[in-house]
Structure formats: structure tokens, C-alpha cells
Design an enzyme around this catalytic site. Sequence first.
Site, PDB file in Angstrom:
ATOM      1  N   MET A  29      -3.469  -4.283  11.653  1.00 15.14           N
ATOM      2  CA  MET A  29      -3.425  -5.658  12.192  1.00 15.14           C
ATOM      3  C   MET A  29      -4.103  -6.658  11.248  1.00 15.14           C
ATOM      4  O   MET A  29      -5.137  -7.205  11.595  1.00 15.14           O
ATOM      5  CB  MET A  29      -4.076  -5.672  13.585  1.00 15.14           C
ATOM      6  N   GLN A  71      -0.178 -11.263  21.462  1.00 14.35           N
ATOM      7  CA  GLN A  71      -1.143 -12.340  21.223  1.00 14.35           C
ATOM      8  C   GLN A  71      -0.543 -13.689  21.591  1.00 14.35           C
ATOM      9  O   GLN A  71      -1.138 -14.473  22.339  1.00 14.35           O
ATOM     10  CB  GLN A  71      -1.566 -12.351  19.745  1.00 14.35           C
ATOM     11  N   THR A 102      -9.953  -5.506  12.804  1.00 17.40           N
ATOM     12  CA  THR A 102      -9.424  -6.849  12.995  1.00 17.40           C
ATOM     13  C   THR A 102     -10.437  -7.654  13.782  1.00 17.40           C
ATOM     14  O   THR A 102     -11.013  -7.131  14.749  1.00 17.40           O
ATOM     15  CB  THR A 102      -8.083  -6.821  13.754  1.00 17.40           C
ATOM     16  N   ASN A 103     -10.655  -8.898  13.386  1.00 14.96           N
ATOM     17  CA  ASN A 103     -11.543  -9.765  14.158  1.00 14.96           C
ATOM     18  C   ASN A 103     -10.891 -10.198  15.466  1.00 14.96           C
ATOM     19  O   ASN A 103     -11.485 -10.092  16.543  1.00 14.96           O
ATOM     20  CB  ASN A 103     -11.904 -11.010  13.347  1.00 14.96           C
ATOM     21  N   CYS A 215     -11.723 -13.381   9.694  1.00 14.06           N
ATOM     22  CA  CYS A 215     -10.427 -12.722   9.784  1.00 14.06           C
ATOM     23  C   CYS A 215     -10.384 -11.764   8.607  1.00 14.06           C
ATOM     24  O   CYS A 215     -10.710 -12.143   7.477  1.00 14.06           O
ATOM     25  CB  CYS A 215      -9.281 -13.729   9.717  1.00 14.06           C
ATOM     26  N   THR A 216      -9.990 -10.535   8.857  1.00 13.49           N
ATOM     27  CA  THR A 216     -10.086  -9.523   7.800  1.00 13.49           C
ATOM     28  C   THR A 216      -9.170  -9.813   6.618  1.00 13.49           C
ATOM     29  O   THR A 216      -9.395  -9.299   5.524  1.00 13.49           O
ATOM     30  CB  THR A 216      -9.787  -8.126   8.373  1.00 13.49           C
ATOM     31  N   GLU A 217      -8.137 -10.654   6.813  1.00 16.34           N
ATOM     32  CA  GLU A 217      -7.268 -11.011   5.686  1.00 16.34           C
ATOM     33  C   GLU A 217      -7.855 -12.090   4.791  1.00 16.34           C
ATOM     34  O   GLU A 217      -7.443 -12.210   3.629  1.00 16.34           O
ATOM     35  CB  GLU A 217      -5.899 -11.495   6.193  1.00 16.34           C
TER      36      GLU A 217
END
Length: 253
Positions: A29, A71, A102-103, A215-217
Site C-alpha cells: 500500500m 479508502q 503505510t501511514n 506517507c511512506t511514499e
Amino acid sequence: MSHPSPPAGHGPDQSPAPRQRVVGMLGGMSWESTAEYYRLANELVRERLGGLHSARLLLASVDFAEIERLQVAGEWDRAGQVLAAEAARLQAAGAELLVLCTNTMHRVADQVQAAVDVPLLHLADATAAAVHAAGLSTVGLLGTAFTMEQAFYRDRLAGRGLRVLVPDAADRAEVHRVIYDELCLGVVRPESREAYRQVIGRLVDAGAQGVVLGCTEIELLVGAEDSPVPVFPTTRLHVEAAVTAALEGVPVG
């Protein structure tokens, strides 16, 4: 002539050294950031133990399209059910602690934790600890619109004594767009990096002493060099907490 073995309780201790705990990663995710979780975990274990050591991991990777649809529809309970089922499978496969990679989906962290008996290491807790360790009390938060606008993440940080600032509506929309339309697809554009730098600058002008890359991205796009104040890369902080927990008591070398 054979020699009898020493009686129990005598002679050198032959008990095995403590081993790494198995970390279960609930990812996908997006898979772009989950790949960073996997890489960082192995690099950190190698750094701490040396030689050919690597991390003991189990990975459950969901189809992000399904989660993203839930979501957008606001079907958080259903999304939580999907992730809780995956967490239970990780535990059944031998995971001894879990990380949700994932946050945004920490929106359902309590639901995931309720499905398992092993600890779920909360990403926001690891982040708050790092902010406190840096001696800061006010942070700007970048993330998806869900993370920036809903209470679940901001309240978790505030509950640990932090003041949390978020960008204005236009900046939130742009930060969110870049995550879903670009970073989750592996697209990294210089124009988007510059846009994020400007958003960070406005957060600093508003009083942010540091910026949480929530956010992990986002770590695929910006880092410390893009901010006039310290940044807190949540992916790395989360993995560091997981590796520390997994190696508790494990001898180095």
C-alpha cells in the site's frame, strides 16, 4: 574410556543465543514503499549484526487497488477487515511482531491489532519518539489527505505531546495528488519535488520546527536536503523500531 556428561547446571552454558524475532510486514500500500521496508530492514540487520546476516521477515502484500477503492468510499471498517485477516495469516505463519507498512491505513490499526496476539508496532509512536528525541515540539505533517485531514494520525501525535500543523487546502490537495498519481506508480518528477519544497517552506513559516513525512511514499521524492528544518522519514523510523524490537537480546557479531 568414555567420560560422563557433566550434571545439569554444571559446565559451560550451551544454551543457544537469542535469535531474531520474525517481523511480519503488512504491505502493498503501495508496493513501491513496501520495497523500501524490505530493503531497509535487511540493511539495518546487516549493519547491526554484520557478516551475511539479514532480516527474518514475512510479507503479506495486498492489492492496493482494492484498498484504495475502500479508502475513497469511506469503507474503513471493510478495509480494516481485509488487513486484519492478512495480519492473522502473518501470525499463523510465524510472525512475532507486525508492522503495517503505510501511514494512512493506521486509520484501522486498532482493528488490525485486535485480530492478533502479537504486537503491532504503531508507526506514529515511532515517529513521535524520534521527534521528542530531537527536542522538538511542533511539526508539520505531510501525507495523504486522509492522514492530514482525519484525526486518527494527528491525534496520535498530539497524544504524545506534539503540536501538529497541516498544509492549507490547496497544498493538501497537491501533496495528495502527487502521492496517488505519481509516487504510488513509481513516478518521481522534479516539478513535484519543488512543489513539496514550497509546501514545506510554508509549514516552516507557520511555525513547524520539523516536518513529518507522513506517507511512506514521500521518502521516494524528498529528504533532509529539501527542508530547512529536520525531516522525520516515517518509513525508516518504523523499520528502525521494528529491527530494534526484533534484535532485542541478540548478540552482535
